[in-house]
Design an enzyme around this catalytic site. Structure first.
Site, short mmCIF file in Angstrom:
data_model
loop_
_atom_site.label_atom_id
_atom_site.label_comp_id
_atom_site.label_asym_id
_atom_site.label_seq_id
_atom_site.Cartn_x
_atom_site.Cartn_y
_atom_site.Cartn_z
CD GLU A 106 26.47 40.93 50.33
OE1 GLU A 106 27.28 41.55 49.60
OE2 GLU A 106 26.73 40.62 51.50
CD GLU A 123 32.45 37.04 49.39
OE1 GLU A 123 31.65 37.99 49.22
OE2 GLU A 123 32.70 36.59 50.52
CD GLU A 146 12.44 49.26 50.04
OE1 GLU A 146 12.01 48.24 49.50
OE2 GLU A 146 12.92 50.21 49.39
CD GLU A 182 36.12 35.75 50.65
OE1 GLU A 182 35.55 35.90 51.73
OE2 GLU A 182 35.52 35.70 49.55
#
EC number: 2.7.1.107
Length: 119
Positions: free
Chosen positions: A77, A70, A86, A35
């Protein structure tokens, strides 16, 4: 952790944290690098194709906002990954929502560019 820095020292520290975040995004996030390349190509193109300052600002702002979203997606994240490897429904949803935000921003940028260039 609270900081006792004030004034100019606080601003300098904040700038350092921001630059560290940009470096981390560039080193660790392929989507950010892609990007960033898009923005590097789009900004001069917007300056050339936009007829007015408003058009150029809209076009540049639209692609620039993709980088902002982003970065926020990458932050989400990172936090989710830090919590644990998990699978959890909410962790997956958080990552999907961040990804969706980037997609919406990309679509918005395409609409802005289309309207400026074709309208």
């Amino acid at each position: 952790m609270a900081s006792s820095a004030t004034g100019l020292t606080r601003i300098i520290n904040a700038a350092g944290y921001s630059l560290a975040g940009l470096r981390a995004a560039f080193r660790n996030e392929a989507a950010f690098r892609q990007e960033l390349l898009l923005v590097a190509l789009a900004v001069p193109l917007a300056c050339w194709l936009g007829d007015t300052g408003i058009e150029r600002a809209l076009m540049i702002g639209a692609v620039g906002s993709v980088l902002v979203v982003e970065l926020l997606n990458s932050a989400v994240e990172s936090v989710v990954d830090r919590i644990g490897p998990e699978h959890h429904e909410l962790a997956g949803r958080a990552k999907d929502l961040g990804s969706a935000a980037v997609l919406v921003c990309l679509l918005l940028a395409a609409v802005v560019w289309g309207l400026v260039l074709l309208g």
